[in-house]
Design a protein around this motif. Structure first.
Motif, PDB file in Angstrom:
ATOM      1  N   UNK A   1       0.832  -1.206   0.000  1.00 32.30           N
ATOM      2  CA  UNK A   1       0.000   0.000   0.000  1.00 32.30           C
ATOM      3  C   UNK A   1       0.864   1.252   0.000  1.00 32.30           C
ATOM      4  N   UNK A   2       0.260   2.374  -0.367  1.00 29.26           N
ATOM      5  CA  UNK A   2       0.982   3.645  -0.385  1.00 29.26           C
ATOM      6  C   UNK A   2       1.467   4.013   1.011  1.00 29.26           C
ATOM      7  N   UNK A   3       0.645   3.726   2.032  1.00 34.51           N
ATOM      8  CA  UNK A   3       1.045   4.041   3.404  1.00 34.51           C
ATOM      9  C   UNK A   3       2.260   3.224   3.822  1.00 34.51           C
ATOM     10  N   UNK A   4       2.274   1.928   3.498  1.00 34.74           N
ATOM     11  CA  UNK A   4       3.406   1.082   3.845  1.00 34.74           C
ATOM     12  C   UNK A   4       4.673   1.576   3.160  1.00 34.74           C
ATOM     13  N   UNK A   5       4.576   1.941   1.897  1.00 32.22           N
ATOM     14  CA  UNK A   5       5.750   2.480   1.197  1.00 32.22           C
ATOM     15  C   UNK A   5       6.258   3.744   1.888  1.00 32.22           C
ATOM     16  N   UNK A   6       5.359   4.574   2.329  1.00 32.93           N
ATOM     17  CA  UNK A   6       5.741   5.804   3.012  1.00 32.93           C
ATOM     18  C   UNK A   6       6.496   5.490   4.299  1.00 32.93           C
ATOM     19  N   UNK A   7       6.030   4.487   5.039  1.00 35.72           N
ATOM     20  CA  UNK A   7       6.709   4.116   6.280  1.00 35.72           C
ATOM     21  C   UNK A   7       8.094   3.520   5.997  1.00 35.72           C
TER      22      UNK A   7
ATOM     23  N   UNK B   1       2.095  -6.202   8.891  1.00 32.32           N
ATOM     24  CA  UNK B   1       2.780  -5.765  10.112  1.00 32.32           C
ATOM     25  C   UNK B   1       2.165  -4.472  10.637  1.00 32.32           C
ATOM     26  N   UNK B   2       1.995  -3.498   9.774  1.00 32.80           N
ATOM     27  CA  UNK B   2       1.450  -2.215  10.211  1.00 32.80           C
ATOM     28  C   UNK B   2      -0.033  -2.328  10.567  1.00 32.80           C
ATOM     29  N   UNK B   3      -0.770  -3.158   9.810  1.00 35.10           N
ATOM     30  CA  UNK B   3      -2.202  -3.312  10.088  1.00 35.10           C
ATOM     31  C   UNK B   3      -2.430  -3.978  11.441  1.00 35.10           C
TER      32      UNK B   3
END
Length: 932
Positions: A156-162, A504-506
């Motif tokens: 996801x875009x959020x995961x890439x950002x992290x 992991x983030x979810x």
């Protein structure tokens, strides 16, 4: 600085970074390294003393004051407790993960750097030509290529950002530093080559999940073993060595759910019900058949190829495990009606290879205010090199993991020609790519990696002997004509881009069961048993993962790649995978046992579960407490983690005591077993003798009857025979696995072998109980004679190891843990190993006990995997949770936090685990402010 010499009892758990052979020969450069380090660290001359202070201190992290980091949007506080464990406070997600990258690099960058070179097949760049063969195999698997595809197309875009923020933090730490300023290991490496670490990338973080998945891949080793056994053993003999899982005695994880054949979903049984379904699904395929055609692929050439693959796999660096063999983990959760607090208690201790530093890094990630801008308030165990928390808790839920062991790998025998490979009567071309392996010193090597049309790499290309043998292979009539030969290809779920990093983030954000299951569904590889508890008094279990369905075959043996009937047909839909939520019994136990009764579930998850010795012992401990009317406390959970009871001793000792022994010295050893309670404490002489008897039973009954191709390298350890202190020199060290006969395949002694022996016990005249005489040792024609012979052999084995006086014997003298830095601490110059390594520790516990300090009977009694960490989460009062790591927070050899947790870990102690801001402030020793 001498190694730690504390002799204490403890538990298993271990993890490992990458085991690396440096490949440097002991020559002029090695002598130069030793000379400089002697001068520097001992301080033999003024310059040496200066070099020691400047190099060692320069690499230590700054933990107080202020550091400016470009890229932060606001200030970040890093609060460390007395063990150096950091808690990070930020006001945005990006700042939180950037700070995580910076802080982990402060403590562990060398470890991170080695890992990313392993996952990308670039170890030769750091350690020279001795790593070229490993790099070739790892390039063939192509973990970094798959990770790059994941990053570009799946996450996801959020995961890439992290991931980008994390990489930015790591690189902020590296900025302006020479390698020698980062870690002592780089200073040592600098004398051998001009290596300098490069910048960190998001793909470096994603690749680590592939390495973890490789070590936890399931039954590939059993596939090879069974195929090799066909060269010497018949179907019934092989069945003897791979008995059915004992469902009636050792309960599976899921007991109250059921599969609905109409809706094709797994449905909850028991008191509770799931509040939602999983998020993503996959294509549903057909159920695997109960038989495999793999036996049709056996023959002299194929046997040689598989034996060659055995060797290649054995040499591949391990990421977190022991290359997929023998390891396991414990986790369990008890609902509030059976706990002192009235809310759930959750325990977890993953069993992994022992390494220094531990694979786990403890950390808290806290948003000052949880909001859409900053979503995390989570604490637990992380991997240095990867953002987020892998196991732990947030404000609402806690979770733990154990390896599910489901079968996600298959080996295919491919029929090769000069133009490609045979598939349904037609020759298909391979997809090929060229890889260049750079080697420290300036040389390089090019290899060609070949893959089938469905992405299976040809593993046999990585060994010249395998290719030669393949061209001469002979198989039975089920295979096509010989032609140019055969190769071995691998089908594995992790060779496809996935979404585990999203998971992991979810999971870190999840606040209830519905969100947790949806997050878990993204965790496609490696497939793990996930247990759950929340502050609202719910408990649960879910099995996520991309798990294949098969046309023909059940995954237990290699199969013909030329026949499409043996290809995978799809993946089990996430809604069809087993789970439990609030079961009536009030607790859930996972310890690598069967997930669900095979008669109640239509899919074959694997043919090779762990056999349930640990899981049933944990279940019995919980049941005994409940049935006695007691309530379970946090300390009860800790004590359960330390249970040393041996199931196989409980079975065998009554028989061993009935055997009439003529030799008075052997009778003296036999008497140790009288009144023994089967617990394997470090100071127990009975445990030492019994485990030696067990090892010799395995050797006599099975070692000389299996094919020599199954020889197991074991975990051979150099041991100081005389004491537990100081470095081991060539005059006093002994090879711990030297007793094994070179032409025997010694069993490893895990709980599969418990079940094998249990089922043979009543057949006193079985051929398995026959063993030839050896020197003055008598032959055996039945069970009791073989047991008697094992008792004789064990007596004199321990006499050689521990002395003739049995009053001086103890299990801990045999069962010792050495922590080794996994690069220069294993293959570097002797003095450097002395500087970097620690130990030994004398441990309690043993193989397939809850306190699983594993040892491999093929290689001696030394500890080879351990509980890599232990935790108990209190969902009533999170600040009363407890945790421990195998080593410490730091990867710097002279840091106070290098192994500061190990003594407590070995004793079975747990540390306070601060979570709330008040508790964290109360435990803080150092505060560092990162400013934009």
């Amino acid at each position: 600085m001498p190694p730690n010499t504390t002799a204490t009892t403890g538990d298993t758990a271990a993890t490992g970074a990458t085991s690396v052979k440096s490949g440097r020969k002991k020559g002029r450069k090695a002598r130069l390294i030793v000379l400089v380090l002697v001068l520097a660290i001992i301080g033999g001359v003024a310059y040496g003393a200066y070099w020691s202070i400047s190099t060692v201190r320069a690499s230590f992290p700054q933990t107080t004051g202020t550091i400016t980091l470009d890229g932060l949007s606001g200030p970040v506080d890093v609060k460390r407790d007395g063990n150096g464990i950091p808690q990070i406070y930020a006001s945005s997600d990006e700042d939180l993960f950037m700070a995580q990258g910076f802080v982990q690099a402060q403590d562990r960058f060398y470890e991170m750097d080695v890992r990313r070179h392993m996952t990308s097949g670039r170890l030769s760049e750091m350690f020279g030509k001795g790593q070229v063969e490993n790099d070739q195999f790892l390039r063939t698997l192509g973990w970094d290529r798959i990770a790059e595809q994941e990053y570009e197309h799946k996450l996801s875009a959020a995961t890439k950002k992290y991931l980008q923020a994390y990489a930015k933090g790591v690189n902020a730490y590296l900025d302006g530093k020479d390698a020698k300023d980062i870690s002592l290991e780089y200073a040592a490496l600098g004398f051998a080559n001009d290596y300098a670490p490069g910048k960190w990338t998001p793909v470096d973080s994603v690749s680590w999940l592939k390495a973890m998945a490789w070590d936890l891949r399931g039954n590939m080793q059993d596939e090879i073993d069974r195929a090799l056994m066909t060269s010497r053993l018949g179907p019934q003999q092989i069945a003897d060595l791979y008995p059915e899982y004992p469902y009636g005695r050792n309960k599976p994880i899921v007991r109250e759910g059921r599969y609905d054949t109409v809706t094709k979903t797994f449905q909850q049984g028991g008191a509770g019900s799931a509040t939602g379904t999983t998020g993503t699904t996959a294509t549903t395929g057909t159920t695997g058949s109960s038989t495999s055609a793999g036996s049709s692929t056996t023959g002299s050439g194929v046997t040689s190829q598989l034996a060659g693959l055995y060797k290649v796999l054995d040499d591949v660096p391990a990421a977190v495990g022991v290359n997929g063999q023998g390891i396991g983990s414990n986790s369990w959760v008890v609902g509030g009606r059976y706990t002192i607090t009235g809310k759930p208690l959750l325990a977890n201790d993953p069993h992994l290879s022992a390494s220094l530093p531990s694979v786990w890094y403890q950390m808290g990630l806290h948003c000052r205010t949880v909001s859409a801008k900053c979503q995390y308030d989570v604490t637990g165990y992380t991997f240095a090199g990867m953002p987020g928390v892998i196991i732990g808790h947030n404000a609402n839920i806690a979770w733990g993991m154990t390896n599910s062991g489901v079968d996600v790998t298959d080996l295919y025998l491919e029929k090769l020609s000069s133009n490609g490979y045979l598939y349904d009567g037609k020759v298909k071309p391979f997809t090929s790519r060229e890889e260049t392996i750079k080697v420290a010193g300036g040389s390089s090597k090019k290899i060609v990696v070949r893959q089938t049309k469905d992405g299976m790499p040809l593993l046999s290309d990585r060994d010249d002997e395998l290719v030669k043998v393949g061209r001469k292979a002979t198989v039975d009539s089920a295979a096509p004509d010989r032609g140019d030969g055969y190769g071995i290809a691998l089908k594995w779920t992790a060779l496809q881009p996935g979404t585990s990093m999203d998971a992991v983030f979810a999971i870190d954000r999840a606040a209830d069961w519905t969100a947790f299951r949806s997050a878990a569904a993204l965790f496609d590889v490696p497939s793990q048993n996930l247990i759950y508890a929340d502050t609202e008094n719910h408990i649960g279990y879910t099995l996520p993962g991309k798990i294949p369905t098969r046309g023909e075959g059940d995954g237990s043996l290699p199969v013909p790649g030329w026949d499409s009937k043996y290809r995978w047909t799809g993946y089990i839909d996430q809604d069809e995978l087993p789970y439990e939520y609030n079961p009536k019994r009030g607790y859930i136990v996972t310890a690598n046992q069967a997930v669900v009764d095979k008669d109640k579930y239509p899919y074959t998850l694997t043919t090779d579960w762990g056999y349930g010795a640990r899981s049933q012992r944990i279940t019995d401990l919980i049941e005994s407490k409940i049935k006695g009317g007691g309530k379970i406390s946090t300390d009860d959970m800790r004590q359960m983690q330390l249970d040393n009871s041996s199931e196989i001793a409980r079975l065998l000792v009554p028989k061993l005591l009935k055997i009439n022994i003529a030799d008075k010295d052997v009778r003296e050893a036999q008497s140790l077993l009288e009144g023994w309670d089967y617990t394997q404490d470090a100071d127990s002489a009975a445990a030492a003798y019994f485990n030696a008897v067990w090892r010799n039973i395995l050797k006599l009954a099975f070692g000389n009857k299996m094919p020599k191709e199954l020889r197991v390298k074991g975990q051979c350890l150099w041991m100081d025979k005389s004491n537990d202190t100081g470095p081991v020199d060539d005059d006093t060290k002994v090879r711990e696995c030297g007793e094994r006969d070179a032409d025997q395949a010694q069993p490893d002694g895990g709980d599969r072998w418990f079940e094998v022996v249990r089922r043979l016990m009543d057949d006193e005249n079985s051929d398995w109980w026959k063993a030839p005489a050896a020197g003055t040792r008598p032959k055996a024609d039945n069970r009791d004679e073989l047991f008697g012979r094992a008792m004789i052999d064990a007596r004199w084995e321990l006499t050689a190891k521990l002395g003739k006086d049995i009053d001086t014997w103890s299990w801990g003298r045999l069962h010792r843990l050495f922590l080794k830095n996994q690069t220069l601490g294993t293959e570097g110059p002797g003095f450097l190993q002395y500087v970097l390594n620690r130990g030994p520790w004398r441990l309690s516990g043993g193989e397939a006990t809850v306190n699983a300090s594993g040892w491999n009977a093929a290689g001696g009694y030394g500890v080879v995997w351990v509980p890599s960490m232990r935790m108990v989460v209190n969902l009533k009062e999170l600040d009363k949770s407890r945790w421990i790591n195998l080593t410490g927070a730091s990867g710097h050899a002279f840091s106070a936090h290098y192994t500061d947790q190990t003594d407590k870990w070995a004793k079975g102690e747990l540390l306070p685990w601060s979570y709330s801001s008040k508790a964290v402030d109360g435990s803080t020793s150092d505060t560092l402010v990162l400013k934009p």
